[in-house]
Design an enzyme around this catalytic site. Sequence first.
Site, PDB file in Angstrom:
ATOM      1  N   PHE A 135       0.885  -1.175   0.000  1.00  0.00           N
ATOM      2  CA  PHE A 135       0.000   0.000   0.000  1.00  0.00           C
ATOM      3  C   PHE A 135       0.917   1.217   0.000  1.00  0.00           C
ATOM      4  O   PHE A 135       1.673   1.423   0.965  1.00  0.00           O
ATOM      5  CB  PHE A 135      -0.836  -0.075   1.281  1.00  0.00           C
ATOM      6  CG  PHE A 135      -1.842   1.019   1.507  1.00  0.00           C
ATOM      7  CD1 PHE A 135      -3.110   0.947   0.947  1.00  0.00           C
ATOM      8  CD2 PHE A 135      -1.549   2.097   2.339  1.00  0.00           C
ATOM      9  CE1 PHE A 135      -4.067   1.921   1.203  1.00  0.00           C
ATOM     10  CE2 PHE A 135      -2.497   3.082   2.605  1.00  0.00           C
ATOM     11  CZ  PHE A 135      -3.761   2.986   2.030  1.00  0.00           C
ATOM     12  N   GLU A 139       4.828   9.882   1.163  1.00  0.00           N
ATOM     13  CA  GLU A 139       5.907  10.448   0.344  1.00  0.00           C
ATOM     14  C   GLU A 139       6.841  11.231   1.259  1.00  0.00           C
ATOM     15  O   GLU A 139       6.468  11.546   2.397  1.00  0.00           O
ATOM     16  CB  GLU A 139       5.318  11.381  -0.725  1.00  0.00           C
ATOM     17  CG  GLU A 139       4.374  10.659  -1.651  1.00  0.00           C
ATOM     18  CD  GLU A 139       3.891  11.524  -2.810  1.00  0.00           C
ATOM     19  OE1 GLU A 139       4.262  12.725  -2.863  1.00  0.00           O
ATOM     20  OE2 GLU A 139       3.152  10.997  -3.641  1.00  0.00           O
ATOM     21  N   SER A 144       1.586  12.472   7.197  1.00  0.00           N
ATOM     22  CA  SER A 144       0.274  12.735   7.791  1.00  0.00           C
ATOM     23  C   SER A 144      -0.585  13.584   6.857  1.00  0.00           C
ATOM     24  O   SER A 144      -1.804  13.430   6.796  1.00  0.00           O
ATOM     25  CB  SER A 144       0.445  13.473   9.118  1.00  0.00           C
ATOM     26  OG  SER A 144       1.065  12.630  10.069  1.00  0.00           O
ATOM     27  N   ARG A 278      11.445 -14.824  39.560  1.00  0.00           N
ATOM     28  CA  ARG A 278      12.637 -14.085  39.997  1.00  0.00           C
ATOM     29  C   ARG A 278      12.599 -13.814  41.498  1.00  0.00           C
ATOM     30  O   ARG A 278      11.609 -13.294  42.017  1.00  0.00           O
ATOM     31  CB  ARG A 278      12.700 -12.762  39.221  1.00  0.00           C
ATOM     32  CG  ARG A 278      13.699 -11.766  39.714  1.00  0.00           C
ATOM     33  CD  ARG A 278      15.078 -12.122  39.263  1.00  0.00           C
ATOM     34  NE  ARG A 278      16.005 -11.026  39.495  1.00  0.00           N
ATOM     35  CZ  ARG A 278      17.283 -11.212  39.790  1.00  0.00           C
ATOM     36  NH1 ARG A 278      17.794 -12.430  39.885  1.00  0.00           N
ATOM     37  NH2 ARG A 278      18.073 -10.163  39.960  1.00  0.00           N
ATOM     38  N   GLN A 347      11.174  -3.021  32.587  1.00  0.00           N
ATOM     39  CA  GLN A 347      11.607  -2.617  33.932  1.00  0.00           C
ATOM     40  C   GLN A 347      11.564  -3.801  34.895  1.00  0.00           C
ATOM     41  O   GLN A 347      12.464  -3.971  35.715  1.00  0.00           O
ATOM     42  CB  GLN A 347      10.695  -1.465  34.420  1.00  0.00           C
ATOM     43  CG  GLN A 347      11.258  -0.670  35.563  1.00  0.00           C
ATOM     44  CD  GLN A 347      12.463   0.179  35.167  1.00  0.00           C
ATOM     45  OE1 GLN A 347      12.713   0.401  33.985  1.00  0.00           O
ATOM     46  NE2 GLN A 347      13.221   0.620  36.153  1.00  0.00           N
ATOM     47  N   ILE A 348      10.527  -4.612  34.787  1.00  0.00           N
ATOM     48  CA  ILE A 348      10.407  -5.778  35.677  1.00  0.00           C
ATOM     49  C   ILE A 348      11.542  -6.772  35.408  1.00  0.00           C
ATOM     50  O   ILE A 348      12.066  -7.394  36.321  1.00  0.00           O
ATOM     51  CB  ILE A 348       9.006  -6.427  35.517  1.00  0.00           C
ATOM     52  CG1 ILE A 348       7.958  -5.534  36.190  1.00  0.00           C
ATOM     53  CG2 ILE A 348       8.974  -7.847  36.075  1.00  0.00           C
ATOM     54  CD1 ILE A 348       6.514  -5.962  35.990  1.00  0.00           C
ATOM     55  N   GLU A 374       0.165   4.669   9.795  1.00  0.00           N
ATOM     56  CA  GLU A 374      -1.301   4.601   9.609  1.00  0.00           C
ATOM     57  C   GLU A 374      -2.062   5.553  10.535  1.00  0.00           C
ATOM     58  O   GLU A 374      -3.123   5.215  11.057  1.00  0.00           O
ATOM     59  CB  GLU A 374      -1.800   3.152   9.768  1.00  0.00           C
ATOM     60  CG  GLU A 374      -1.400   2.293   8.583  1.00  0.00           C
ATOM     61  CD  GLU A 374      -1.845   0.860   8.695  1.00  0.00           C
ATOM     62  OE1 GLU A 374      -3.003   0.636   9.046  1.00  0.00           O
ATOM     63  OE2 GLU A 374      -1.017  -0.032   8.409  1.00  0.00           O
ATOM     64  N   SER A 377      -0.140   9.337  16.459  1.00  0.00           N
ATOM     65  CA  SER A 377      -1.025   9.625  17.595  1.00  0.00           C
ATOM     66  C   SER A 377      -1.548  11.063  17.556  1.00  0.00           C
ATOM     67  O   SER A 377      -2.717  11.325  17.867  1.00  0.00           O
ATOM     68  CB  SER A 377      -0.276   9.378  18.911  1.00  0.00           C
ATOM     69  OG  SER A 377       0.001   8.004  19.033  1.00  0.00           O
TER      70      SER A 377
HETATM   71  N1  COS Z   1     -13.941   8.308   5.417  1.00  0.00           N
HETATM   72  C1  COS Z   1     -14.612   8.972   4.451  1.00  0.00           C
HETATM   73  N2  COS Z   1     -14.386  10.280   4.155  1.00  0.00           N
HETATM   74  C2  COS Z   1     -13.432  10.914   4.848  1.00  0.00           C
HETATM   75  C3  COS Z   1     -12.689  10.296   5.880  1.00  0.00           C
HETATM   76  C4  COS Z   1     -12.997   8.927   6.147  1.00  0.00           C
HETATM   77  N3  COS Z   1     -12.352   8.265   7.109  1.00  0.00           N
HETATM   78  N4  COS Z   1     -11.834  11.185   6.399  1.00  0.00           N
HETATM   79  C5  COS Z   1     -12.023  12.337   5.744  1.00  0.00           C
HETATM   80  N5  COS Z   1     -12.989  12.178   4.805  1.00  0.00           N
HETATM   81  C6  COS Z   1     -13.491  13.193   3.895  1.00  0.00           C
HETATM   82  C7  COS Z   1     -13.951  14.416   4.697  1.00  0.00           C
HETATM   83  O1  COS Z   1     -15.297  14.254   5.127  1.00  0.00           O
HETATM   84  C8  COS Z   1     -13.807  15.502   3.680  1.00  0.00           C
HETATM   85  O2  COS Z   1     -14.894  15.451   2.782  1.00  0.00           O
HETATM   86  P1  COS Z   1     -15.615  16.818   2.286  1.00  0.00           P
HETATM   87  O3  COS Z   1     -14.533  17.632   1.652  1.00  0.00           O
HETATM   88  O4  COS Z   1     -16.651  16.333   1.344  1.00  0.00           O
HETATM   89  O5  COS Z   1     -16.161  17.450   3.525  1.00  0.00           O
HETATM   90  C9  COS Z   1     -12.569  15.102   2.895  1.00  0.00           C
HETATM   91  O6  COS Z   1     -12.450  13.683   3.074  1.00  0.00           O
HETATM   92  C10 COS Z   1     -11.309  15.797   3.365  1.00  0.00           C
HETATM   93  O7  COS Z   1     -11.174  15.563   4.750  1.00  0.00           O
HETATM   94  P2  COS Z   1     -10.414  16.562   5.703  1.00  0.00           P
HETATM   95  O8  COS Z   1     -10.838  17.964   5.371  1.00  0.00           O
HETATM   96  O9  COS Z   1     -10.566  16.092   7.109  1.00  0.00           O
HETATM   97  O10 COS Z   1      -8.907  16.398   5.216  1.00  0.00           O
HETATM   98  P3  COS Z   1      -7.621  17.031   5.870  1.00  0.00           P
HETATM   99  O11 COS Z   1      -6.625  17.073   4.768  1.00  0.00           O
HETATM  100  O12 COS Z   1      -7.921  18.256   6.633  1.00  0.00           O
HETATM  101  O13 COS Z   1      -7.198  16.017   7.000  1.00  0.00           O
HETATM  102  C11 COS Z   1      -6.290  13.939   7.769  1.00  0.00           C
HETATM  103  C12 COS Z   1      -7.064  14.701   6.712  1.00  0.00           C
HETATM  104  C13 COS Z   1      -5.118  14.659   8.415  1.00  0.00           C
HETATM  105  C14 COS Z   1      -7.252  13.503   8.858  1.00  0.00           C
HETATM  106  C15 COS Z   1      -5.869  12.762   6.926  1.00  0.00           C
HETATM  107  O14 COS Z   1      -5.033  13.244   5.907  1.00  0.00           O
HETATM  108  C16 COS Z   1      -5.168  11.680   7.687  1.00  0.00           C
HETATM  109  O15 COS Z   1      -5.820  10.780   8.250  1.00  0.00           O
HETATM  110  N6  COS Z   1      -3.829  11.716   7.675  1.00  0.00           N
HETATM  111  C17 COS Z   1      -3.028  10.642   8.216  1.00  0.00           C
HETATM  112  C18 COS Z   1      -2.682   9.766   7.083  1.00  0.00           C
HETATM  113  C19 COS Z   1      -1.901   8.627   7.512  1.00  0.00           C
HETATM  114  O16 COS Z   1      -2.383   7.800   8.257  1.00  0.00           O
HETATM  115  N7  COS Z   1      -0.658   8.545   7.000  1.00  0.00           N
HETATM  116  C20 COS Z   1       0.198   7.495   7.315  1.00  0.00           C
HETATM  117  C21 COS Z   1       0.310   6.624   6.135  1.00  0.00           C
HETATM  118  S1  COS Z   1       0.994   5.100   6.586  1.00  0.00           S
HETATM  119  S2  COS Z   1      -0.212   3.929   5.589  1.00  0.00           S
END
Ligand code: COS
Length: 420
Positions: A135, A139, A144, A278, A347-348, A374, A377
């Site tokens: 998956f 980038e 995030s 222990r 620690q234990i 994914e 936090s």
């Molecule tokens: N399911 C369905 N729709 C979703 C959703 C979800 N889980 N999360 C967001 N959306 C939709 C929102 O409702 C919004 O729709 P509208 O524009 O129609 O209102 C749209 O997607 C954009 O969402 P949002 O404005 O919240 O996007 P942001 O860019 O502000 O924030 C975050 C998005 C930060 C929450 C998101 O990018 C995220 O989860 N980032 C972490 C990614 C991650 O896990 N990266 C690690 C990768 S390792 S695999």
Amino acid sequence: MADQSFLAWPFFDDGHRQQARDFERWAAEVLPPLLVGADGDLDAVYDCVGRLVGELGAAGLLRACVPAAYGGVREKIDVRSLCLAREILGRASGLADFAFAMQGLSSTPITLFGSDDQKRAILPGIASGTIVGAFALSEPDAGSDVGAIATRASRDGDSWRLDGVKTWISNAGLADCYVVFARTGEGPGTKGLSAFIVDSDTPGLDASERIDVIAPHPLGMLRFTECRVPADGLLGNAGEGFKIAMATLDVFRSTVGAAALGFARRAFDEATLWALKRRMFGRALAEFQLTQAKLGDMAVSVDAAALLVYRAAWTRDVLGARITREASIAKLFATESAQQVIDAAVQIFGGLGVVRGMTVERLYREIRALRIYEGASEVLKLVIASRVLETMAVEATADATPARTGPSVRSANGTGNADR
Ligand code: COS
């Protein structure tokens, strides 16, 4: 034997309980010799994961990753099955959990958004372990902030041309196919992304650069240079990439929590047994109240994490609801608390806890990345708060008067707890 009492919870049916027994048996009887090389150099780790995927597939355990119509066990993706698998495998081995998890993470976007042809081409191979998936979302400048993805995909005749770089890609260099997210430009930020299924042997895709991390597993970079993907490699519709990524993460964030739960249970069991064995100052470590306080805290964390993980999974499976909030809460709590449980276990064990090769030392390294990938936090806190605010905003608009408590609002029984 780790605590199994949670299997009696109403979140599960008998199929889940049987599945848990099958995974337990495989982890006890088949897994140990497969882990040869798991703590060796990166080549050995890649070989080990390749072997694990094949064996998990041969044993029928990867069937939990796909729907029945394409070789799976249940009619639809079942998050409880994925979580149980990851908890049990995670308790036994981080790499076994990793091998299973990547088959699920890479195939879930295809299960949820793929055409029948795409599903038939990929999902049976994922279930049998003959196709290894990956998956590719992150980038160098978009981890995030998914909306900052810069890898471009432009339509060129009957194919798409991909150019750009992906990083932190699990199974890079091992996978047979990648689900890749790229900018197609239907709109700004998150609105202009699409997802593609890209075969590993596609000219213009270089997956040779590896990344060595504290708990080594297949991980690396993908470089796309004039990489041509056939038009039918587009997953879902153009512009739907962000939705596809988020829907997949909604499923997989609960399962990351489940893996953390498995790590925590293992650390808790190891520490408890050690505390009983222990001896110091003439008695068992377990007889000291400071040890008991640690064990008490660990037990609370483990049970609370299990409740949150399986609550999220059950909500999606049974209520069919969007679980962005529940899955984020489960991942946040389970990974953060597992880190604390494992730290307490180290620690234990005292000095032995930091000796390379000790189980708690391995867990100490393995848990760390789960608080980052994914959904770090910090991002999860924002996601949870935004879901809470969204829900309450409706109520706030309907009733602008703040609720009052305290001496001026007395309940009938005079306790000060106003009935609302
Ligand atoms: N399911 C369905 N729709 C979703 C959703 C979800 N889980 N999360 C967001 N959306 C939709 C929102 O409702 C919004 O729709 P509208 O524009 O129609 O209102 C749209 O997607 C954009 O969402 P949002 O404005 O919240 O996007 P942001 O860019 O502000 O924030 C975050 C998005 C930060 C929450 C998101 O990018 C995220 O989860 N980032 C972490 C990614 C991650 O896990 N990266 C690690 C990768 S390792 S695999």
